[in-house]
Write a protein that holds these residues in place. Structure first.
Motif, PDB file in Angstrom:
ATOM      1  N   ARG A  42      36.006  -5.460  43.214  1.00 41.08           N
ATOM      2  CA  ARG A  42      33.815  -6.017  44.094  1.00 41.08           C
ATOM      3  C   ARG A  42      33.565  -4.845  44.247  1.00 41.08           C
ATOM      4  NH1 ARG A  42      35.563 -11.477  48.240  1.00 41.08           N
ATOM      5  NH2 ARG A  42      37.318 -12.375  46.601  1.00 41.08           N
ATOM      6  N   PRO A  43      32.211  -5.185  44.409  1.00 45.26           N
ATOM      7  CA  PRO A  43      30.920  -5.831  44.153  1.00 45.26           C
ATOM      8  C   PRO A  43      31.518  -6.099  42.824  1.00 45.26           C
ATOM      9  CG  PRO A  43      30.091  -3.991  44.495  1.00 45.26           C
ATOM     10  CD  PRO A  43      31.076  -3.330  45.303  1.00 45.26           C
ATOM     11  N   ALA A  44      31.140  -7.378  41.989  1.00 49.78           N
ATOM     12  CA  ALA A  44      31.470  -7.508  40.432  1.00 49.78           C
ATOM     13  C   ALA A  44      30.564  -7.639  39.825  1.00 49.78           C
ATOM     14  CB  ALA A  44      32.574  -9.093  40.606  1.00 49.78           C
ATOM     15  N   ALA A  45      30.870  -7.062  38.627  1.00 44.76           N
ATOM     16  CA  ALA A  45      29.864  -6.765  38.240  1.00 44.76           C
ATOM     17  C   ALA A  45      29.451  -8.602  37.337  1.00 44.76           C
ATOM     18  CB  ALA A  45      29.940  -5.764  36.674  1.00 44.76           C
ATOM     19  N   ARG A 100      31.564 -12.007  37.493  1.00 47.59           N
ATOM     20  CA  ARG A 100      32.955 -12.565  38.525  1.00 47.59           C
ATOM     21  C   ARG A 100      33.793 -13.121  37.242  1.00 47.59           C
ATOM     22  NH1 ARG A 100      31.682 -16.863  41.778  1.00 47.59           N
ATOM     23  NH2 ARG A 100      29.099 -16.853  40.823  1.00 47.59           N
ATOM     24  N   THR A 101      35.318 -13.660  37.368  1.00 46.85           N
ATOM     25  CA  THR A 101      36.014 -14.385  36.700  1.00 46.85           C
ATOM     26  C   THR A 101      35.783 -15.768  36.675  1.00 46.85           C
ATOM     27  OG1 THR A 101      37.834 -12.906  37.816  1.00 46.85           O
ATOM     28  CG2 THR A 101      38.841 -15.304  37.108  1.00 46.85           C
ATOM     29  N   ALA A 102      34.551 -16.303  37.678  1.00 45.57           N
ATOM     30  CA  ALA A 102      34.625 -17.383  38.018  1.00 45.57           C
ATOM     31  C   ALA A 102      33.805 -18.364  36.270  1.00 45.57           C
ATOM     32  CB  ALA A 102      34.130 -17.990  39.025  1.00 45.57           C
ATOM     33  N   LEU A 103      32.994 -17.047  36.120  1.00 45.99           N
ATOM     34  CA  LEU A 103      31.602 -17.146  35.305  1.00 45.99           C
ATOM     35  C   LEU A 103      31.836 -17.195  34.575  1.00 45.99           C
ATOM     36  CD1 LEU A 103      28.554 -15.811  37.331  1.00 45.99           C
ATOM     37  CD2 LEU A 103      29.213 -17.766  37.340  1.00 45.99           C
ATOM     38  N   MET A 104      33.190 -16.086  34.020  1.00 43.56           N
ATOM     39  CA  MET A 104      33.321 -15.601  32.696  1.00 43.56           C
ATOM     40  C   MET A 104      35.049 -16.959  32.200  1.00 43.56           C
ATOM     41  SD  MET A 104      34.228 -13.479  30.193  1.00 43.56           S
ATOM     42  CE  MET A 104      34.549 -11.839  31.287  1.00 43.56           C
ATOM     43  N   HIS A 105      35.903 -17.797  33.978  1.00 39.10           N
ATOM     44  CA  HIS A 105      35.846 -18.720  32.511  1.00 39.10           C
ATOM     45  C   HIS A 105      34.957 -20.463  32.412  1.00 39.10           C
ATOM     46  CE1 HIS A 105      38.125 -22.653  34.277  1.00 39.10           C
ATOM     47  NE2 HIS A 105      38.904 -22.224  33.496  1.00 39.10           N
ATOM     48  N   HIS A 112      40.997 -14.926  42.396  1.00 37.91           N
ATOM     49  CA  HIS A 112      40.090 -13.444  41.962  1.00 37.91           C
ATOM     50  C   HIS A 112      38.743 -14.412  41.611  1.00 37.91           C
ATOM     51  CE1 HIS A 112      43.005 -10.266  42.302  1.00 37.91           C
ATOM     52  NE2 HIS A 112      44.045 -11.138  41.187  1.00 37.91           N
ATOM     53  N   ALA A 113      38.914 -15.651  42.146  1.00 34.92           N
ATOM     54  CA  ALA A 113      37.191 -16.051  41.120  1.00 34.92           C
ATOM     55  C   ALA A 113      35.940 -15.409  41.864  1.00 34.92           C
ATOM     56  CB  ALA A 113      36.926 -17.673  42.327  1.00 34.92           C
ATOM     57  N   ASP A 114      35.795 -14.759  42.530  1.00 37.19           N
ATOM     58  CA  ASP A 114      34.761 -13.583  43.386  1.00 37.19           C
ATOM     59  C   ASP A 114      35.225 -12.558  42.816  1.00 37.19           C
ATOM     60  OD1 ASP A 114      33.072 -16.244  43.940  1.00 37.19           O
ATOM     61  OD2 ASP A 114      34.049 -16.514  46.165  1.00 37.19           O
ATOM     62  N   ASP A 115      35.998 -11.920  41.867  1.00 42.03           N
ATOM     63  CA  ASP A 115      36.005 -10.681  41.865  1.00 42.03           C
ATOM     64  C   ASP A 115      35.417 -10.214  40.539  1.00 42.03           C
ATOM     65  OD1 ASP A 115      37.783 -10.406  44.171  1.00 42.03           O
ATOM     66  OD2 ASP A 115      39.882 -10.395  42.943  1.00 42.03           O
ATOM     67  N   ASP A 116      35.553  -9.215  40.002  1.00 47.12           N
ATOM     68  CA  ASP A 116      35.197  -8.912  38.749  1.00 47.12           C
ATOM     69  C   ASP A 116      36.091 -10.004  37.964  1.00 47.12           C
ATOM     70  OD1 ASP A 116      33.044  -7.032  36.741  1.00 47.12           O
ATOM     71  OD2 ASP A 116      35.248  -7.221  36.192  1.00 47.12           O
ATOM     72  N   ALA A 117      35.565  -9.802  36.347  1.00 43.46           N
ATOM     73  CA  ALA A 117      36.684 -10.582  35.200  1.00 43.46           C
ATOM     74  C   ALA A 117      37.765  -8.986  35.213  1.00 43.46           C
ATOM     75  CB  ALA A 117      35.683 -10.358  34.351  1.00 43.46           C
ATOM     76  N   ALA A 118      37.622  -8.376  35.420  1.00 42.34           N
ATOM     77  CA  ALA A 118      38.683  -7.645  34.771  1.00 42.34           C
ATOM     78  C   ALA A 118      39.978  -7.356  35.403  1.00 42.34           C
ATOM     79  CB  ALA A 118      38.056  -5.723  35.431  1.00 42.34           C
ATOM     80  N   ALA A 119      39.055  -8.465  36.876  1.00 43.51           N
ATOM     81  CA  ALA A 119      41.465  -8.904  38.283  1.00 43.51           C
ATOM     82  C   ALA A 119      42.477  -9.497  37.124  1.00 43.51           C
ATOM     83  CB  ALA A 119      40.115  -9.698  39.512  1.00 43.51           C
ATOM     84  N   VAL A 120      41.821 -10.070  35.918  1.00 40.99           N
ATOM     85  CA  VAL A 120      42.998 -10.719  35.078  1.00 40.99           C
ATOM     86  C   VAL A 120      44.044 -10.022  34.838  1.00 40.99           C
ATOM     87  CG1 VAL A 120      42.070 -10.139  32.908  1.00 40.99           C
ATOM     88  CG2 VAL A 120      42.508 -12.643  32.847  1.00 40.99           C
ATOM     89  N   VAL A 121      44.177  -8.575  35.006  1.00 36.16           N
ATOM     90  CA  VAL A 121      44.470  -7.647  35.086  1.00 36.16           C
ATOM     91  C   VAL A 121      46.241  -7.574  35.819  1.00 36.16           C
ATOM     92  CG1 VAL A 121      43.559  -5.780  35.659  1.00 36.16           C
ATOM     93  CG2 VAL A 121      45.426  -5.353  34.167  1.00 36.16           C
ATOM     94  N   PHE A 181      41.963 -16.546  31.953  1.00 36.95           N
ATOM     95  CA  PHE A 181      41.427 -16.751  33.622  1.00 36.95           C
ATOM     96  C   PHE A 181      41.066 -17.502  34.390  1.00 36.95           C
ATOM     97  CE2 PHE A 181      39.233 -13.432  30.709  1.00 36.95           C
ATOM     98  CZ  PHE A 181      39.393 -12.387  31.355  1.00 36.95           C
ATOM     99  N   GLY A 182      41.749 -18.519  34.020  1.00 34.18           N
ATOM    100  CA  GLY A 182      41.677 -19.860  34.596  1.00 34.18           C
ATOM    101  C   GLY A 182      42.769 -19.386  35.887  1.00 34.18           C
TER     102      GLY A 182
END
Length: 293
Positions: A228-231, A233-238, A273-282, A265-266
């Motif tokens: 964060r701040p996310a470029a 968000r994981t929620a939007l990627m999903h 991690h919904a509001d984290d950047d999608a990279a948080a999937v790692v 991503f789910g």
């Protein structure tokens, strides 16, 4: 100079685009449900509206940057559309399905509002700098009337044709982004399991032929372990992967890698991690075989 521009939705991309419009000298009105996101723009010279209707009523151009289709329903069709003047140009940058985009264009036709469905390529920093790439479909005549607005936002503007095409392009690209990001997370997990340091592995990636702007951007999040701040968000990627999968089913196209990425991503969302950047999937272990059944 184009008349009043209203920007509704001030997340990373919407806020960045509003900033670029202000820097280019446009008169900008802004609205966001969370007021604090609008206040820096007010200090930079934007007019702060108390509602979407107030923002859009006197605007010649309305730029929407919302999270999803339900938000478009709530803001555009629930509040705004019948308050807009005929011939207002709506630049809708919300990522939606091609089917929804076509339906939206049909529903707006009766109001006289001219919709430009816009696939936005870039990140919040590029948005604020006016360095996006925009791929637009819908009302071709409306495109010419907002040339100065689009030029303030983008280094490239390309017209794609009829409604639905910009949304299809956006979902295709985000499908690839999701698969690549999940793949990078998986490669990183493998390297760490083998005893390699994450920072070493990602540093090698960033200085090798495997690097790309997309993978490099996500790798930097993973290196820092700060999301964060996310470029994006994981929620939007999903959400976007889900839209692509649903639309692919309608096209009778199989997307097995897309399904796998959506599952990953789910899991990240379920882990907080919904509001984290999608990279948080790692940071999230893949679901077990039992949980996939």
């Amino acid at each position: 100079m184009t008349g009043q521009v209203a920007v509704i939705g001030l997340g990373g991309m919407g806020g960045g685009m509003a900033r670029a419009l202000l820097d280019a000298g446009h008169a900008v009105t802004v609205y966001n449900r969370t007021r604090e996101k609008a206040e820096p723009l007010e200090r930079a010279g934007a007019i702060l509206a108390s509602s979407a209707v107030e923002a859009g009523t006197h605007a010649d151009t309305v730029l929407l940057s919302l999270a999803d289709e339900p938000a478009v329903e709530e803001v555009l069709f629930g509040e705004l559309v019948w308050q807009l003047r005929p011939q207002t140009v709506l630049i809708d940058t919300t990522t939606v399905s091609p089917s929804y985009a076509r339906t939206t264009a049909t529903r707006l036709a009766a109001s006289g509002v001219r919709r430009l469905e816009t696939c936005v390529m870039g990140n919040p920093a590029m948005a604020a700098a006016g360095k996006l790439r925009l791929f637009v479909s819908g009302d071709r005549a409306a495109l010419d009337t907002v040339d100065e607005v689009l030029s303030a936002l983008a280094q490239e503007v390309r017209y794609l044709g009829e409604a639905g095409r910009a949304s299809a392009l956006k979902l295709a690209l985000n499908l690839l982004l999701g698969i690549q990001t999940a793949g990078l997370a998986e490669a990183t997990a493998f390297a760490e399991a083998a005893g390699l340091d994450r920072e070493l592995m990602l540093d090698v990636l960033l200085h090798s032929g495997w690097r790309s702007p997309v993978l490099g951007f996500r790798a930097e999040f993973m290196q820092r372990r700060v999301y964060r701040p996310a470029a994006f968000r994981t929620a939007l990627m999903h959400k976007d992967l889900g839209l692509a999968l649903d639309q692919a089913a309608a096209y009778q196209v199989e997307l097995p890698l897309g399904h796998e990425a959506a599952t990953r991503f789910g899991s990240a969302i379920a882990a907080g991690h919904a509001d984290d950047d999608a990279a948080a999937v790692v940071e999230v272990a893949p679901p077990s075989k039992e949980n996939r059944r």
